[in-house]
Design a protein around this motif. Sequence first.
Motif, PDB file in Angstrom:
ATOM      1  N   ARG A 239     -74.636  -9.684   5.631  1.00  0.00           N
ATOM      2  CA  ARG A 239     -74.374 -10.472   6.846  1.00  0.00           C
ATOM      3  C   ARG A 239     -74.463 -11.959   6.568  1.00  0.00           C
ATOM      4  NH1 ARG A 239     -77.732  -6.683   9.354  1.00  0.00           N
ATOM      5  NH2 ARG A 239     -79.423  -8.225   9.416  1.00  0.00           N
ATOM      6  N   MET A 240     -75.497 -12.338   5.819  1.00  0.00           N
ATOM      7  CA  MET A 240     -75.690 -13.764   5.547  1.00  0.00           C
ATOM      8  C   MET A 240     -74.576 -14.316   4.671  1.00  0.00           C
ATOM      9  SD  MET A 240     -79.053 -15.686   4.049  1.00  0.00           S
ATOM     10  CE  MET A 240     -79.130 -17.482   3.986  1.00  0.00           C
ATOM     11  N   MET A 241     -74.248 -13.606   3.623  1.00  0.00           N
ATOM     12  CA  MET A 241     -73.219 -14.101   2.714  1.00  0.00           C
ATOM     13  C   MET A 241     -71.831 -14.077   3.351  1.00  0.00           C
ATOM     14  SD  MET A 241     -74.920 -15.061   0.159  1.00  0.00           S
ATOM     15  CE  MET A 241     -73.917 -15.229  -1.319  1.00  0.00           C
ATOM     16  N   GLY A 242     -71.636 -13.203   4.342  1.00  0.00           N
ATOM     17  CA  GLY A 242     -70.334 -13.112   5.001  1.00  0.00           C
ATOM     18  C   GLY A 242     -70.175 -14.043   6.182  1.00  0.00           C
ATOM     19  N   MET A 243     -71.182 -14.833   6.478  1.00  0.00           N
ATOM     20  CA  MET A 243     -71.082 -15.768   7.603  1.00  0.00           C
ATOM     21  C   MET A 243     -69.913 -16.718   7.402  1.00  0.00           C
ATOM     22  SD  MET A 243     -75.124 -16.695   8.255  1.00  0.00           S
ATOM     23  CE  MET A 243     -74.658 -18.043   9.347  1.00  0.00           C
ATOM     24  N   ARG A 244     -69.099 -16.911   8.479  1.00  0.00           N
ATOM     25  CA  ARG A 244     -67.926 -17.775   8.385  1.00  0.00           C
ATOM     26  C   ARG A 244     -68.296 -19.205   8.747  1.00  0.00           C
ATOM     27  NH1 ARG A 244     -63.192 -14.444   8.447  1.00  0.00           N
ATOM     28  NH2 ARG A 244     -61.987 -16.369   8.206  1.00  0.00           N
ATOM     29  N   LEU A 245     -67.810 -20.128   7.944  1.00  0.00           N
ATOM     30  CA  LEU A 245     -68.021 -21.549   8.185  1.00  0.00           C
ATOM     31  C   LEU A 245     -66.859 -22.102   9.003  1.00  0.00           C
ATOM     32  CD1 LEU A 245     -69.284 -22.535   4.636  1.00  0.00           C
ATOM     33  CD2 LEU A 245     -70.600 -21.719   6.604  1.00  0.00           C
ATOM     34  N   MET A 246     -66.939 -23.375   9.379  1.00  0.00           N
ATOM     35  CA  MET A 246     -65.940 -23.973  10.263  1.00  0.00           C
ATOM     36  C   MET A 246     -64.538 -23.955   9.668  1.00  0.00           C
ATOM     37  SD  MET A 246     -67.348 -24.761  13.098  1.00  0.00           S
ATOM     38  CE  MET A 246     -66.139 -25.879  13.803  1.00  0.00           C
ATOM     39  N   ASP A 247     -64.429 -24.048   8.359  1.00  0.00           N
ATOM     40  CA  ASP A 247     -63.107 -24.070   7.733  1.00  0.00           C
ATOM     41  C   ASP A 247     -62.579 -22.670   7.444  1.00  0.00           C
ATOM     42  OD1 ASP A 247     -64.789 -23.290   5.722  1.00  0.00           O
ATOM     43  OD2 ASP A 247     -64.193 -24.852   4.292  1.00  0.00           O
ATOM     44  N   GLY A 248     -63.290 -21.642   7.890  1.00  0.00           N
ATOM     45  CA  GLY A 248     -62.844 -20.271   7.694  1.00  0.00           C
ATOM     46  C   GLY A 248     -63.444 -19.600   6.474  1.00  0.00           C
ATOM     47  N   SER A 249     -64.035 -20.348   5.573  1.00  0.00           N
ATOM     48  CA  SER A 249     -64.615 -19.758   4.361  1.00  0.00           C
ATOM     49  C   SER A 249     -65.949 -19.105   4.679  1.00  0.00           C
ATOM     50  CB  SER A 249     -64.817 -20.838   3.291  1.00  0.00           C
ATOM     51  OG  SER A 249     -65.762 -21.804   3.717  1.00  0.00           O
ATOM     52  N   ARG A 250     -66.469 -18.300   3.725  1.00  0.00           N
ATOM     53  CA  ARG A 250     -67.754 -17.639   3.899  1.00  0.00           C
ATOM     54  C   ARG A 250     -68.864 -18.447   3.213  1.00  0.00           C
ATOM     55  NH1 ARG A 250     -65.522 -12.318   1.114  1.00  0.00           N
ATOM     56  NH2 ARG A 250     -64.964 -14.025  -0.279  1.00  0.00           N
ATOM     57  N   LEU A 251     -70.100 -18.162   3.605  1.00  0.00           N
ATOM     58  CA  LEU A 251     -71.236 -18.850   2.989  1.00  0.00           C
ATOM     59  C   LEU A 251     -71.278 -18.558   1.497  1.00  0.00           C
ATOM     60  CD1 LEU A 251     -73.733 -20.597   3.417  1.00  0.00           C
ATOM     61  CD2 LEU A 251     -75.028 -18.501   3.905  1.00  0.00           C
ATOM     62  N   GLN A 252     -70.911 -17.343   1.088  1.00  0.00           N
ATOM     63  CA  GLN A 252     -70.942 -16.985  -0.324  1.00  0.00           C
ATOM     64  C   GLN A 252     -69.885 -17.724  -1.146  1.00  0.00           C
ATOM     65  OE1 GLN A 252     -69.946 -12.761   0.313  1.00  0.00           O
ATOM     66  NE2 GLN A 252     -68.174 -13.077  -0.997  1.00  0.00           N
ATOM     67  N   ASP A 253     -68.973 -18.425  -0.472  1.00  0.00           N
ATOM     68  CA  ASP A 253     -67.948 -19.191  -1.180  1.00  0.00           C
ATOM     69  C   ASP A 253     -68.262 -20.680  -1.234  1.00  0.00           C
ATOM     70  OD1 ASP A 253     -66.430 -16.837  -1.474  1.00  0.00           O
ATOM     71  OD2 ASP A 253     -65.579 -17.079   0.528  1.00  0.00           O
ATOM     72  N   ASP A 254     -69.451 -21.034  -0.779  1.00  0.00           N
ATOM     73  CA  ASP A 254     -69.865 -22.430  -0.847  1.00  0.00           C
ATOM     74  C   ASP A 254     -70.550 -22.670  -2.196  1.00  0.00           C
ATOM     75  OD1 ASP A 254     -72.256 -24.554  -0.372  1.00  0.00           O
ATOM     76  OD2 ASP A 254     -70.536 -25.033   0.898  1.00  0.00           O
ATOM     77  N   PRO A 255     -69.962 -23.460  -3.081  1.00  0.00           N
ATOM     78  CA  PRO A 255     -70.511 -23.640  -4.441  1.00  0.00           C
ATOM     79  C   PRO A 255     -71.954 -24.125  -4.458  1.00  0.00           C
ATOM     80  CG  PRO A 255     -68.299 -24.567  -4.291  1.00  0.00           C
ATOM     81  CD  PRO A 255     -68.722 -24.235  -2.890  1.00  0.00           C
ATOM     82  N   ALA A 256     -72.280 -25.077  -3.611  1.00  0.00           N
ATOM     83  CA  ALA A 256     -73.634 -25.633  -3.608  1.00  0.00           C
ATOM     84  C   ALA A 256     -74.661 -24.564  -3.240  1.00  0.00           C
ATOM     85  CB  ALA A 256     -73.711 -26.803  -2.625  1.00  0.00           C
ATOM     86  N   PHE A 257     -74.342 -23.733  -2.243  1.00  0.00           N
ATOM     87  CA  PHE A 257     -75.274 -22.690  -1.825  1.00  0.00           C
ATOM     88  C   PHE A 257     -75.463 -21.641  -2.921  1.00  0.00           C
ATOM     89  CE2 PHE A 257     -76.022 -18.502   0.082  1.00  0.00           C
ATOM     90  CZ  PHE A 257     -77.211 -18.747   0.754  1.00  0.00           C
ATOM     91  N   VAL A 258     -74.361 -21.224  -3.547  1.00  0.00           N
ATOM     92  CA  VAL A 258     -74.450 -20.207  -4.602  1.00  0.00           C
ATOM     93  C   VAL A 258     -75.266 -20.723  -5.786  1.00  0.00           C
ATOM     94  CG1 VAL A 258     -73.123 -18.811  -6.229  1.00  0.00           C
ATOM     95  CG2 VAL A 258     -72.275 -19.147  -3.903  1.00  0.00           C
ATOM     96  N   LYS A 259     -75.036 -21.964  -6.161  1.00  0.00           N
ATOM     97  CA  LYS A 259     -75.767 -22.538  -7.288  1.00  0.00           C
ATOM     98  C   LYS A 259     -77.261 -22.661  -6.971  1.00  0.00           C
ATOM     99  CE  LYS A 259     -73.650 -26.021  -9.359  1.00  0.00           C
ATOM    100  NZ  LYS A 259     -72.832 -27.257  -9.524  1.00  0.00           N
ATOM    101  N   MET A 260     -77.561 -23.032  -5.732  1.00  0.00           N
ATOM    102  CA  MET A 260     -78.965 -23.148  -5.339  1.00  0.00           C
ATOM    103  C   MET A 260     -79.667 -21.795  -5.422  1.00  0.00           C
ATOM    104  SD  MET A 260     -80.576 -24.206  -1.637  1.00  0.00           S
ATOM    105  CE  MET A 260     -79.974 -22.684  -0.887  1.00  0.00           C
ATOM    106  N   MET A 261     -79.049 -20.748  -4.873  1.00  0.00           N
ATOM    107  CA  MET A 261     -79.679 -19.427  -4.889  1.00  0.00           C
ATOM    108  C   MET A 261     -79.765 -18.874  -6.308  1.00  0.00           C
ATOM    109  SD  MET A 261     -80.550 -19.192  -1.837  1.00  0.00           S
ATOM    110  CE  MET A 261     -81.390 -17.635  -2.126  1.00  0.00           C
ATOM    111  N   ALA A 262     -78.780 -19.171  -7.138  1.00  0.00           N
ATOM    112  CA  ALA A 262     -78.820 -18.715  -8.527  1.00  0.00           C
ATOM    113  C   ALA A 262     -79.976 -19.376  -9.276  1.00  0.00           C
ATOM    114  CB  ALA A 262     -77.500 -19.020  -9.218  1.00  0.00           C
TER     115      ALA A 262
END
Length: 327
Positions: A239-262
């Motif tokens: 659910r969290m990774m599939g959240m849609r952002l304003m531009d239509g993309s998902r949270l899991q497609d945000d580079p900064a977020f993925v790098k932070m969690m990694a």
Amino acid sequence: MTDETITTDVQENQETGATQTAPGSDTGAAAAQPSASEVAGTVEASADKADTGPEKPAGSDTDATVGELQKLRETLAGGDDKLLKQLERYKSTEAISKAFREARQVASQGKQPLRLGEKATEEEIKAFRDAVGIPDDPAQYPADFREDFKASDADKAVLSEFKQAMHAANVDPQAAKAALSWYQDFATAQQQELDGNLAKIARETQQALRTEWGGEYDGNIGAAKELMTSHLGEDGFNRMMGMRLMDGSRLQDDPAFVKMMAQIGTDYYGSNAVFNGDIETTAKTAQEKLDGFLQLRVSDPEKYKSDAIQQQVTKLYAQLEKINGRK
């Protein structure tokens, strides 16, 4: 028969031919202008009852006036012989003018639109709603989503609010239906644009991270997923990774977020190697580091007791515990 007879006939046409407008219309809205053919048609009908008495003979003191009247008739007829014969029944320019004014009034009254004034009474509003087909219950508005429209829960909530707003404003059901159709077209186009943007950003993010991380890509992604799943559960993670952002993309497609969690995951597990299948090597490396620190207990007890060394020792113990748990 006199000009007064013509007036009476036209007035009778007004009383019997005009379309009733909505009660309470105090806006004074201008009626639609009649076409020339409609005016002419009414004039012809009036002319059938016009004064057909003889004109004064030529050579009299009104001879010039009679000639000018005939020219006016011919000009108004515009080459239409039938209309000219009708116009010849009017014996003065005043009679022609009066007939045209009355015909215009009749035509305009027949086209006056139904309207409600700003200060309309409840009785007037009810009469207007009955006239245009507005139901008493907002939910009964003849407007609903099309079968081909994929309505979300938010869309369904919008529909209910939309009907209530249309009902409160006394909007014609056909106009409300047209407005809802526009909304569905607009929402569909917006969703298609967002979905297209999602796929585009997902590809760009993956390519950028693979280029930056190289062979560590799978390990970093694994560390991020393992960390989040351990705290959120599988469903919560999705659910969290599939959240849609304003531009239509998902949270899991945000580079900064993925790098932070990694990065957090890698620090938590000590290395992303455990997610690449190289558990033995990772365990050996961690144990060797721990053994080196433990030797300080004999060779340099004071250094071993320092906060910096103790933090690293504690971290290595935790890492080895997690690694051993994955074997």
